[in-house]
Structure formats: C-alpha cells, structure tokens
Design a protein around this motif. Sequence first.
Motif, PDB file in Angstrom:
ATOM      1  N   ARG A 204      -7.153  26.255  -1.753  1.00 56.99           N
ATOM      2  CA  ARG A 204      -7.597  27.345  -0.873  1.00 56.99           C
ATOM      3  C   ARG A 204      -8.665  28.197  -1.559  1.00 56.99           C
ATOM      4  NH1 ARG A 204      -4.812  27.726   3.698  1.00 56.99           N
ATOM      5  NH2 ARG A 204      -2.797  26.654   3.814  1.00 56.99           N
ATOM      6  N   ALA A 205      -8.469  28.468  -2.847  1.00 55.53           N
ATOM      7  CA  ALA A 205      -9.468  29.251  -3.577  1.00 55.53           C
ATOM      8  C   ALA A 205     -10.799  28.516  -3.631  1.00 55.53           C
ATOM      9  CB  ALA A 205      -8.965  29.558  -4.986  1.00 55.53           C
ATOM     10  N   LEU A 206     -10.756  27.208  -3.857  1.00 50.59           N
ATOM     11  CA  LEU A 206     -11.972  26.411  -3.922  1.00 50.59           C
ATOM     12  C   LEU A 206     -12.647  26.353  -2.558  1.00 50.59           C
ATOM     13  CD1 LEU A 206     -13.843  24.561  -5.575  1.00 50.59           C
ATOM     14  CD2 LEU A 206     -12.344  22.644  -4.961  1.00 50.59           C
ATOM     15  N   THR A 207     -11.860  26.142  -1.507  1.00 52.76           N
ATOM     16  CA  THR A 207     -12.412  26.085  -0.155  1.00 52.76           C
ATOM     17  C   THR A 207     -13.098  27.397   0.196  1.00 52.76           C
ATOM     18  OG1 THR A 207     -10.689  24.532   0.542  1.00 52.76           O
ATOM     19  CG2 THR A 207     -11.842  25.731   2.281  1.00 52.76           C
ATOM     20  N   ASP A 208     -12.438  28.511  -0.079  1.00 46.01           N
ATOM     21  CA  ASP A 208     -13.028  29.819   0.211  1.00 46.01           C
ATOM     22  C   ASP A 208     -14.312  30.027  -0.582  1.00 46.01           C
ATOM     23  OD1 ASP A 208     -10.915  30.324   1.904  1.00 46.01           O
ATOM     24  OD2 ASP A 208      -9.823  31.617   0.479  1.00 46.01           O
ATOM     25  N   TYR A 209     -14.288  29.598  -1.842  1.00 45.27           N
ATOM     26  CA  TYR A 209     -15.456  29.782  -2.696  1.00 45.27           C
ATOM     27  C   TYR A 209     -16.646  28.971  -2.170  1.00 45.27           C
ATOM     28  CZ  TYR A 209     -18.531  29.626  -6.748  1.00 45.27           C
ATOM     29  OH  TYR A 209     -19.632  29.710  -7.570  1.00 45.27           O
ATOM     30  N   VAL A 210     -16.404  27.697  -1.809  1.00 47.94           N
ATOM     31  CA  VAL A 210     -17.491  26.836  -1.332  1.00 47.94           C
ATOM     32  C   VAL A 210     -18.079  27.387  -0.037  1.00 47.94           C
ATOM     33  CG1 VAL A 210     -18.013  24.551  -0.393  1.00 47.94           C
ATOM     34  CG2 VAL A 210     -16.690  24.760  -2.497  1.00 47.94           C
ATOM     35  N   ILE A 211     -17.224  27.854   0.858  1.00 49.78           N
ATOM     36  CA  ILE A 211     -17.727  28.421   2.109  1.00 49.78           C
ATOM     37  C   ILE A 211     -18.572  29.659   1.829  1.00 49.78           C
ATOM     38  CG2 ILE A 211     -17.025  29.604   4.220  1.00 49.78           C
ATOM     39  CD1 ILE A 211     -14.659  27.623   4.379  1.00 49.78           C
ATOM     40  N   GLU A 212     -18.077  30.539   0.976  1.00 51.73           N
ATOM     41  CA  GLU A 212     -18.830  31.749   0.664  1.00 51.73           C
ATOM     42  C   GLU A 212     -20.161  31.434  -0.007  1.00 51.73           C
ATOM     43  OE1 GLU A 212     -18.344  35.970  -1.814  1.00 51.73           O
ATOM     44  OE2 GLU A 212     -16.746  34.470  -1.860  1.00 51.73           O
ATOM     45  N   ARG A 213     -20.153  30.438  -0.892  1.00 52.32           N
ATOM     46  CA  ARG A 213     -21.369  30.146  -1.650  1.00 52.32           C
ATOM     47  C   ARG A 213     -22.378  29.316  -0.869  1.00 52.32           C
ATOM     48  NH1 ARG A 213     -21.887  28.210  -7.958  1.00 52.32           N
ATOM     49  NH2 ARG A 213     -24.123  27.730  -7.913  1.00 52.32           N
ATOM     50  N   HIS A 214     -21.891  28.281  -0.170  1.00 55.29           N
ATOM     51  CA  HIS A 214     -22.814  27.328   0.452  1.00 55.29           C
ATOM     52  C   HIS A 214     -22.930  27.465   1.964  1.00 55.29           C
ATOM     53  CE1 HIS A 214     -23.644  25.137  -3.193  1.00 55.29           C
ATOM     54  NE2 HIS A 214     -22.355  24.963  -3.428  1.00 55.29           N
ATOM     55  N   TYR A 215     -21.855  27.812   2.634  1.00 53.00           N
ATOM     56  CA  TYR A 215     -21.851  27.783   4.091  1.00 53.00           C
ATOM     57  C   TYR A 215     -21.208  29.049   4.655  1.00 53.00           C
ATOM     58  CZ  TYR A 215     -22.454  22.911   2.699  1.00 53.00           C
ATOM     59  OH  TYR A 215     -22.895  21.753   2.100  1.00 53.00           O
ATOM     60  N   PRO A 216     -21.776  30.216   4.353  1.00 50.75           N
ATOM     61  CA  PRO A 216     -21.130  31.476   4.766  1.00 50.75           C
ATOM     62  C   PRO A 216     -20.990  31.625   6.276  1.00 50.75           C
ATOM     63  CG  PRO A 216     -23.354  31.862   3.914  1.00 50.75           C
ATOM     64  CD  PRO A 216     -23.011  30.446   3.596  1.00 50.75           C
ATOM     65  N   ASP A 217     -21.805  30.904   7.042  1.00 46.42           N
ATOM     66  CA  ASP A 217     -21.685  30.997   8.496  1.00 46.42           C
ATOM     67  C   ASP A 217     -20.367  30.421   9.010  1.00 46.42           C
ATOM     68  OD1 ASP A 217     -22.996  28.473   7.610  1.00 46.42           O
ATOM     69  OD2 ASP A 217     -22.843  27.944   9.737  1.00 46.42           O
ATOM     70  N   LEU A 218     -19.661  29.660   8.161  1.00 47.20           N
ATOM     71  CA  LEU A 218     -18.394  29.059   8.581  1.00 47.20           C
ATOM     72  C   LEU A 218     -17.206  30.005   8.390  1.00 47.20           C
ATOM     73  CD1 LEU A 218     -18.730  25.458   7.054  1.00 47.20           C
ATOM     74  CD2 LEU A 218     -19.467  26.277   9.300  1.00 47.20           C
TER      75      LEU A 218
END
Length: 498
Positions: A204-218
């Motif tokens: 969950r931490a990794l998923t949140d991090y990737v979304i925030e860093r690469h795909y914030p619109d998600l």
Amino acid sequence: MSVEPDVAVFLPFENSYARLPERFYARLAPTQVRAPRLVRLNEDLARELGLDPAYLASPEGVEILAGNRVAGGSEPIAMAYAGHQFGGFVPQLGDGRAILLGEVIDRTGQRRDIQLKGSGPTPFSRRGDGRAALGPVLREYIIGEAMYALGIPTTRALAAVTTGEDVMREKALPGAVLTRVAASHIRVGTFQFFAVRRDEEGLRALTDYVIERHYPDLAGSENPAAALLMRVIDKQAELIARWMLVGFIHGVMNTDNMAISGETIDYGPVAFMDTFDPATVYSSIDEHGRYAYGNQPVIGQWNLTRLAEALLPVIAEDREKAVEIAQEAINAYPGKFEAAFIAGYRRKLGFFAAEDGDPALVKELMDLMAANNADFTLTFRGLSEAAGDPAADAKVRALFDDRTAADGWLAKWRERLTREDGDPADRAAAMKATNPAFIPRNHLVEEALNAAVNNGDLAPFEKLIGVLARPFDDQPDVPEYTLPPRPEQVVRATFCGT
C-alpha cells in the motif's frame, strides 16, 4: 572503502524514496575507486536537471560521479526488489551494483533519480563485485541516448567515468561507472518484493508513493490501485509498440527490468535488427528465444500479469473481486498494444487516415520483409523517399531478394495512398520524421566499444553519439552509418555485461 556525505559539496537533491520505510532499501555509500577519469558528460542533460556541467566536469564533480565523494543532500541507497528472470522467480534481487544518490527536480518540474551503476557491492549483490566494465557502460550510454533521440521513453546517461581499476569477467577489463537518470527506478519487481513477503502495508505504501510521484491524477479514482494497474498497462503497451516500430530488441524483459514509469530501463544485451526477422534474438543468455523481437508484446502482457498478481491485496479485500478487476485490466492489453502498433505503422507508411485493410497491408509487408531478407530500417526510410518520388521505388525493391514480390506490395501501397489527399512532399517529410535513417547498428556499436576498451580510442564512440543524436535527419557526410553490416561485420550475440 565507503564514503560519508561531504557537506561542503552540495547538489540540489530532494529525496522522497528515502523517506519510505527502511525495508524498501539499504542505506550505504558507493565504494571508492582508485583513479576516476571522466569519459563523457552529457552537458545538455545536466542543464535539464538544473546541474552545472562545468562543476560536474571538474575534479570535484568527477569524484561525485565516480562515487568517491558523496555530495551533501545525497542519501545513497540500494533499492530492494524481486523479479522473474527468464520466467523463474527470484524473491530478492535489488540493486546489486547500483546506488541511488538521490532525486532532483528538473527544469520542467519533474522529479528525476540520479543513480550510479557500477558503484560497488551492496547487500543485494549476491556474490557479485558490484562493478561494471567500460564496454557495457558505453553501450548503455549509446543506446539510451539513441532511444531518447528516437522519441522513445528511456532512462538516460548523465556521465561515464573510468575507475582506474580492472574488473574481472572472462578476462580483466577496464572498470567504469555510469551515472543514470530515470523518472524513477521502481519496477514491477519492486511490487513483487512486497507481495511475496505478504507485506500488504508495504504494498500500500508503494502503491500510494507511485501514484503520488508518477500518476497523481489517479489519486481521486474510485479504486486507485486498479487505476494504477491500468495506467501501467497503457504505458507498457505504448512503449513496446514503439520498440517494435524501430526494430529494437530489449533482450532481458525480466520483471525487474520493467519500469513502472513506462521508461525503457536496463540496457544489457540490447540490439536493433538489421535484416527483419521476428525470431531475432541477440542476447547470448536467451537460449530459447523467450525475449525474441516478435515475442516482446506477449512477454509484456506476461510481466503485467505478474504486476496484477502483486497488486491483488491492494485492489480489493475480496480476492475474487480483485482477480476479476485485475483480469479485466490485463485482458485490455492486447487491444491497446495492437492499436498503438497499427497507429505507428500507419505513420511509418504515410497514412494520415485509418482504413480497415491497413493491418493486413502491414502484415503482408512484414511477411515479405522476413521472407526476402530486407533490412528493417532501410526499407522504411526508402519508402519515405518513395512517397515523394516514385522513382525511389527502385531503392526499396532492391532490398528484397524477390523484387517481383516487392513490386506487388508497392503497387498496393501506392493504390492505398491515392485514396488520401495530401502533398507527396509533405507525406515524405512526415514519414522521414518517423522512420529513422540512423539507428545504433550493432556492428557500429561494437566497433566503438572495441576501440574504447582495447585501444583507449574514444573517437568512434563520440562520432557515433553525434550521428545518433539526429536520427531522422539526412546526414550525407556519414553514409556509412546508414549501411547494414557486411558479412564479416555481422553481430550475432550481445552480452549483459554484469
């Protein structure tokens, strides 16, 4: 000997991955080398990153690029990940010879990793020496920058330095360190690392991090993890289609070599095809052709399925529901790839509009090229010329063993063009902007590497870098860089270099 950060030397790092829990990485500094020397600095990229090229080329800067000095603001880490390698799962891989120095915000506001590759052993080295040889470092520099010039998402080379030390492979080779820049170094295998450990909190931490860093619109999606999976599928379908459109073969499409950002990463036994053949394999370790040119789309889906499996606990608490959502996403991949692939070939063939018969026309050309030993790059560059001048058909047909068969296809292509409006010169220009004249042909790459490694002669490397920076331009002063290899120049295998 490892080194501590030197607060007197500061680079503008803004680290975020190092804020994640400690199990995501190992903290350590690079290992010092005996006598670092700058081979090449990518000055344009340095400026893009907001760094001073003159400083990086100075003795102090070279010390940083070699790992002998750690700049203040840097928080060096080796990232943890797992991965499927040639179909076999390894639960712990990680950066075995690379260290992430930190992240910078570039001049466009994008976060970028700066990593040293060949910077010494880490806890993930698995009995390796953590070093790199000069040849593979220069290969990654050449291919990464060529891919960038071709408009294909890729990691890039900021610098290459020699170490003044040998590394032992089959024989002693000059050592080197590559400074690599990426949107991030997070891989499918990073998610697998936490999934195999049933570390749902880490996932969950990794998923949140990737979304925030690469795909914030998600972030505001109803199901952000499912949306992330679909976005990565979109990115990979487009990326692999782009590889195919220039005849690129990655060579080691392991899940630890698939970046979540959608960039091409880890240029080991990579190659560009000369004669077109979907079964082409260059990697010396791919004995069964798993990662052949024509298999890349299927392997892309296989790898993405492994990502989907890793994400299941985050997609939904109910496993059956999670599987249903993930399967729907994975099932969409072939259509997404095919759409990107055919759209790319329409551009390569000069079609401004879509017709139902285009996929069949593309397949017929591919089959003819494979059956008649046609050079991939020269065929499409020749068609670009022929679009503006029918007399140039002769250059295209000369590439085929059976010129009569080529004539038949050319007639169908010309008939297809008559159904569209447009100035032939404009069409030819548009085709030249998508069909390169120059690719890093394997024999030219090998010649440059051999000169550098065996003779200390960097002139062929520098010249090749310069030519490949303008792949779509006519460069009449270097016609030899467009030619396929003579029989004695043919390269049949490339090597990982680890």
